[in-house]
Design a protein around this motif. Structure first.
Motif, PDB file in Angstrom:
ATOM      1  N   GLY A 151     -31.651  98.786 -16.352  1.00  0.00           N
ATOM      2  CA  GLY A 151     -30.796  97.734 -15.818  1.00  0.00           C
ATOM      3  C   GLY A 151     -30.450  97.889 -14.352  1.00  0.00           C
ATOM      4  N   VAL A 152     -31.085  98.840 -13.663  1.00  0.00           N
ATOM      5  CA  VAL A 152     -30.806  99.067 -12.251  1.00  0.00           C
ATOM      6  C   VAL A 152     -31.710  98.184 -11.393  1.00  0.00           C
ATOM      7  CG1 VAL A 152     -30.757 100.761 -10.376  1.00  0.00           C
ATOM      8  CG2 VAL A 152     -30.097 101.444 -12.692  1.00  0.00           C
ATOM      9  N   VAL A 153     -31.100  97.481 -10.443  1.00  0.00           N
ATOM     10  CA  VAL A 153     -31.845  96.578  -9.560  1.00  0.00           C
ATOM     11  C   VAL A 153     -32.565  97.387  -8.482  1.00  0.00           C
ATOM     12  CG1 VAL A 153     -31.675  94.675  -7.916  1.00  0.00           C
ATOM     13  CG2 VAL A 153     -30.180  94.725  -9.941  1.00  0.00           C
ATOM     14  N   ASN A 154     -33.890  97.232  -8.413  1.00  0.00           N
ATOM     15  CA  ASN A 154     -34.639  97.875  -7.335  1.00  0.00           C
ATOM     16  C   ASN A 154     -35.236  96.844  -6.375  1.00  0.00           C
ATOM     17  OD1 ASN A 154     -36.453  98.073 -10.051  1.00  0.00           O
ATOM     18  ND2 ASN A 154     -37.759  97.466  -8.327  1.00  0.00           N
ATOM     19  N   GLY A 155     -35.439  95.610  -6.885  1.00  0.00           N
ATOM     20  CA  GLY A 155     -36.034  94.582  -6.048  1.00  0.00           C
ATOM     21  C   GLY A 155     -37.496  94.885  -5.758  1.00  0.00           C
ATOM     22  N   CYS A 156     -38.226  93.877  -5.347  1.00  0.00           N
ATOM     23  CA  CYS A 156     -39.648  94.041  -5.012  1.00  0.00           C
ATOM     24  C   CYS A 156     -39.929  93.363  -3.673  1.00  0.00           C
ATOM     25  CB  CYS A 156     -40.541  93.415  -6.085  1.00  0.00           C
ATOM     26  SG  CYS A 156     -40.466  94.224  -7.682  1.00  0.00           S
ATOM     27  N   PRO A 157     -40.752  93.997  -2.835  1.00  0.00           N
ATOM     28  CA  PRO A 157     -41.113  93.371  -1.553  1.00  0.00           C
ATOM     29  C   PRO A 157     -42.124  92.253  -1.770  1.00  0.00           C
ATOM     30  CG  PRO A 157     -42.249  95.472  -1.802  1.00  0.00           C
ATOM     31  CD  PRO A 157     -41.346  95.338  -2.994  1.00  0.00           C
ATOM     32  N   ALA A 194     -28.907  89.486   3.221  1.00  0.00           N
ATOM     33  CA  ALA A 194     -30.102  89.550   2.380  1.00  0.00           C
ATOM     34  C   ALA A 194     -31.126  90.490   3.009  1.00  0.00           C
ATOM     35  CB  ALA A 194     -30.701  88.156   2.215  1.00  0.00           C
ATOM     36  N   LEU A 195     -31.747  91.304   2.171  1.00  0.00           N
ATOM     37  CA  LEU A 195     -32.810  92.186   2.637  1.00  0.00           C
ATOM     38  C   LEU A 195     -34.063  91.358   2.888  1.00  0.00           C
ATOM     39  CD1 LEU A 195     -32.252  95.152   0.144  1.00  0.00           C
ATOM     40  CD2 LEU A 195     -31.475  94.985   2.521  1.00  0.00           C
ATOM     41  N   ASP A 196     -34.772  91.662   3.965  1.00  0.00           N
ATOM     42  CA  ASP A 196     -35.954  90.881   4.321  1.00  0.00           C
ATOM     43  C   ASP A 196     -37.030  90.986   3.248  1.00  0.00           C
ATOM     44  OD1 ASP A 196     -34.801  90.087   6.671  1.00  0.00           O
ATOM     45  OD2 ASP A 196     -35.780  91.639   7.896  1.00  0.00           O
ATOM     46  N   ASP A 197     -37.387  89.828   2.673  1.00  0.00           N
ATOM     47  CA  ASP A 197     -38.503  89.718   1.731  1.00  0.00           C
ATOM     48  C   ASP A 197     -38.389  90.657   0.530  1.00  0.00           C
ATOM     49  OD1 ASP A 197     -39.750  87.747   3.234  1.00  0.00           O
ATOM     50  OD2 ASP A 197     -40.804  89.205   4.475  1.00  0.00           O
ATOM     51  N   VAL A 198     -37.179  90.930   0.071  1.00  0.00           N
ATOM     52  CA  VAL A 198     -36.965  91.733  -1.142  1.00  0.00           C
ATOM     53  C   VAL A 198     -36.302  90.828  -2.177  1.00  0.00           C
ATOM     54  CG1 VAL A 198     -35.871  93.763  -2.175  1.00  0.00           C
ATOM     55  CG2 VAL A 198     -36.751  93.861   0.177  1.00  0.00           C
ATOM     56  N   TYR A 199     -36.920  90.719  -3.345  1.00  0.00           N
ATOM     57  CA  TYR A 199     -36.473  89.765  -4.354  1.00  0.00           C
ATOM     58  C   TYR A 199     -36.540  90.352  -5.759  1.00  0.00           C
ATOM     59  CZ  TYR A 199     -37.322  86.323  -0.638  1.00  0.00           C
ATOM     60  OH  TYR A 199     -37.315  85.632   0.550  1.00  0.00           O
ATOM     61  N   VAL A 200     -35.788  89.727  -6.642  1.00  0.00           N
ATOM     62  CA  VAL A 200     -35.998  89.858  -8.085  1.00  0.00           C
ATOM     63  C   VAL A 200     -36.592  88.536  -8.539  1.00  0.00           C
ATOM     64  CG1 VAL A 200     -34.885  89.969 -10.353  1.00  0.00           C
ATOM     65  CG2 VAL A 200     -34.163  91.534  -8.530  1.00  0.00           C
ATOM     66  N   ILE A 201     -37.729  88.607  -9.230  1.00  0.00           N
ATOM     67  CA  ILE A 201     -38.362  87.393  -9.753  1.00  0.00           C
ATOM     68  C   ILE A 201     -37.838  87.138 -11.164  1.00  0.00           C
ATOM     69  CG2 ILE A 201     -40.512  86.229 -10.325  1.00  0.00           C
ATOM     70  CD1 ILE A 201     -41.952  88.006  -8.401  1.00  0.00           C
ATOM     71  N   GLU A 202     -37.416  85.915 -11.418  1.00  0.00           N
ATOM     72  CA  GLU A 202     -37.011  85.511 -12.758  1.00  0.00           C
ATOM     73  C   GLU A 202     -38.002  84.473 -13.281  1.00  0.00           C
ATOM     74  OE1 GLU A 202     -32.171  86.055 -12.156  1.00  0.00           O
ATOM     75  OE2 GLU A 202     -33.011  84.066 -12.585  1.00  0.00           O
ATOM     76  N   LEU A 203     -38.662  84.799 -14.364  1.00  0.00           N
ATOM     77  CA  LEU A 203     -39.559  83.860 -15.046  1.00  0.00           C
ATOM     78  C   LEU A 203     -38.855  83.422 -16.325  1.00  0.00           C
ATOM     79  CD1 LEU A 203     -42.908  85.867 -14.769  1.00  0.00           C
ATOM     80  CD2 LEU A 203     -41.815  84.405 -13.065  1.00  0.00           C
ATOM     81  N   SER A 204     -38.460  82.158 -16.383  1.00  0.00           N
ATOM     82  CA  SER A 204     -37.633  81.683 -17.487  1.00  0.00           C
ATOM     83  C   SER A 204     -38.279  80.535 -18.238  1.00  0.00           C
ATOM     84  CB  SER A 204     -36.262  81.221 -16.965  1.00  0.00           C
ATOM     85  OG  SER A 204     -35.603  82.255 -16.273  1.00  0.00           O
ATOM     86  N   THR A 227     -43.895  72.075 -16.880  1.00  0.00           N
ATOM     87  CA  THR A 227     -42.978  72.563 -15.851  1.00  0.00           C
ATOM     88  C   THR A 227     -41.515  72.247 -16.163  1.00  0.00           C
ATOM     89  OG1 THR A 227     -43.359  70.525 -14.587  1.00  0.00           O
ATOM     90  CG2 THR A 227     -44.690  72.455 -14.012  1.00  0.00           C
ATOM     91  N   ASP A 228     -41.262  71.340 -17.094  1.00  0.00           N
ATOM     92  CA  ASP A 228     -39.865  71.034 -17.407  1.00  0.00           C
ATOM     93  C   ASP A 228     -39.225  72.074 -18.311  1.00  0.00           C
ATOM     94  OD1 ASP A 228     -41.544  70.164 -19.498  1.00  0.00           O
ATOM     95  OD2 ASP A 228     -39.971  68.849 -20.268  1.00  0.00           O
ATOM     96  N   ILE A 229     -40.012  72.999 -18.866  1.00  0.00           N
ATOM     97  CA  ILE A 229     -39.417  74.066 -19.680  1.00  0.00           C
ATOM     98  C   ILE A 229     -39.673  75.449 -19.086  1.00  0.00           C
ATOM     99  CG2 ILE A 229     -39.534  72.751 -21.828  1.00  0.00           C
ATOM    100  CD1 ILE A 229     -41.944  74.438 -22.625  1.00  0.00           C
ATOM    101  N   PHE A 230     -40.323  75.501 -17.922  1.00  0.00           N
ATOM    102  CA  PHE A 230     -40.656  76.776 -17.307  1.00  0.00           C
ATOM    103  C   PHE A 230     -40.180  76.802 -15.862  1.00  0.00           C
ATOM    104  CE2 PHE A 230     -43.885  79.261 -14.849  1.00  0.00           C
ATOM    105  CZ  PHE A 230     -43.451  80.521 -15.264  1.00  0.00           C
ATOM    106  N   MET A 231     -39.619  77.941 -15.440  1.00  0.00           N
ATOM    107  CA  MET A 231     -39.082  78.058 -14.087  1.00  0.00           C
ATOM    108  C   MET A 231     -39.411  79.429 -13.500  1.00  0.00           C
ATOM    109  SD  MET A 231     -37.161  76.694 -11.635  1.00  0.00           S
ATOM    110  CE  MET A 231     -36.143  75.414 -12.372  1.00  0.00           C
ATOM    111  N   ILE A 232     -39.862  79.433 -12.226  1.00  0.00           N
ATOM    112  CA  ILE A 232     -40.060  80.672 -11.465  1.00  0.00           C
ATOM    113  C   ILE A 232     -39.028  80.683 -10.340  1.00  0.00           C
ATOM    114  CG2 ILE A 232     -41.665  82.113 -10.164  1.00  0.00           C
ATOM    115  CD1 ILE A 232     -43.943  80.364 -11.239  1.00  0.00           C
ATOM    116  N   GLN A 233     -38.256  81.761 -10.226  1.00  0.00           N
ATOM    117  CA  GLN A 233     -37.282  81.861  -9.155  1.00  0.00           C
ATOM    118  C   GLN A 233     -37.379  83.218  -8.470  1.00  0.00           C
ATOM    119  OE1 GLN A 233     -33.726  80.680 -11.613  1.00  0.00           O
ATOM    120  NE2 GLN A 233     -33.283  79.438  -9.817  1.00  0.00           N
ATOM    121  N   PHE A 234     -37.298  83.189  -7.148  1.00  0.00           N
ATOM    122  CA  PHE A 234     -37.207  84.409  -6.355  1.00  0.00           C
ATOM    123  C   PHE A 234     -35.751  84.536  -5.904  1.00  0.00           C
ATOM    124  CE2 PHE A 234     -41.665  83.526  -6.284  1.00  0.00           C
ATOM    125  CZ  PHE A 234     -42.301  84.753  -6.145  1.00  0.00           C
ATOM    126  N   ILE A 235     -35.033  85.506  -6.455  1.00  0.00           N
ATOM    127  CA  ILE A 235     -33.620  85.682  -6.151  1.00  0.00           C
ATOM    128  C   ILE A 235     -33.463  86.761  -5.080  1.00  0.00           C
ATOM    129  CG2 ILE A 235     -31.331  86.141  -7.092  1.00  0.00           C
ATOM    130  CD1 ILE A 235     -32.735  83.679  -8.280  1.00  0.00           C
TER     131      ILE A 235
END
Length: 246
Positions: free
Chosen positions: A107-113, A163-173, A139-147
């Motif tokens: 559960g620790v956030v590391n983020g990805c470049p 915000a850290l430059d180009d570091v994100y958590v991707i959420e695929l929902s 696409t109405d039931i699927f979402m990609i987000q870069f947080i």
């Protein structure tokens, strides 16, 4: 043929299952008595006004609706298969779910470049994976987000975080789904069981399809019975009132 069975929609089992026909007949009979069947559709909203602090710990772990992954290599076939299997299991469980890339299993956030070009490539790759499902995941039931990820500084107000430059958590929902069984491009079917994406056999697929339809019919029957009872009670009250006024 039997090898193609997993790709069949639930409607196939509706047509060929005697039990499903019986449930359907019950619904139709009650609907005729009630005369009006009300249906509603729940909209699921995705909130994109958020961030993750690197080094912080989220309140959830991998479970029936969450999957945590510290990172992903989109050039790896195995990693792409992993994404499809995970999303397939969420879709078939019917509750929806989210795959978080950039949060480890503790559960620790590391983020990805993810530079801009990489983010575009990831979106295209994941869109391709989802369109390879049978049936296609719309696409109405699927979402990609870069947080965005922010620094892990403590005792700093939200307005002061950068915000850290180009570091994100991707959420695929994926949202809740009903009425269809989804299979991957390799005609494999998965179901979310706890924190695991379980591969399903043909018998599992049939049982899931029939059980899902029976549950839908049972809910509909219970709702219709309640409405029918209310209508009858109102009619009885009107009749008593009319008798009293004579």
């Amino acid at each position: 043929s039997e090898s193609k069975g997993a790709a069949l929609p639930v409607e196939y089992y509706n047509t060929h299952s005697a039990a499903s026909k019986a449930w359907k007949a019950s619904v139709e009979n009650i609907t005729e008595s009630l005369a009006v069947l009300r249906t509603t559709e729940t909209k699921v909203l995705f909130d994109d006004d958020r961030y993750y602090a690197v080094g912080s710990t989220v309140s959830f772990r991998s479970d029936a609706t969450h999957e945590l992954k510290s990172g992903i290599d989109m050039s790896s076939r195995l990693q792409k298969d992993y994404i499809q299997q995970t999303m397939c299991s969420f879709l078939n469980a019917g509750q929806g779910g989210t795959l978080y890339i950039g949060i480890n299993t503790n559960g620790v956030v590391n983020g990805c470049p993810w530079p801009r070009k990489s983010r575009d490539d990831v979106r295209l790759a994941i869109d391709h994976l989802m369109h390879n499902f049978k049936p296609v995941v719309s696409t109405d039931i699927f979402m990609i987000q870069f947080i965005n990820c922010v620094s892990s500084m403590v005792n700093v107000s939200d307005s002061m975080r950068e915000a850290l430059d180009d570091v994100y958590v991707i959420e695929l929902s994926v949202k809740k789904t009903a009425g269809m069984i989804f299979v991957t491009a390799l005609d494999l079917c998965f179901l979310r069981v706890g924190s695991t994406s379980k591969k399903m056999t043909m018998d599992d697929v049939r049982r899931l399809a029939i059980a899902e339809q029976e549950e839908q019919y049972l809910k509909e029957i219970r709702s219709l019975h309640a409405e029918l009872q209310m209508v009858r009670s109102l009619d009885a009250a009107r009749t008593c009132s009319a008798c009293g006024s004579v």
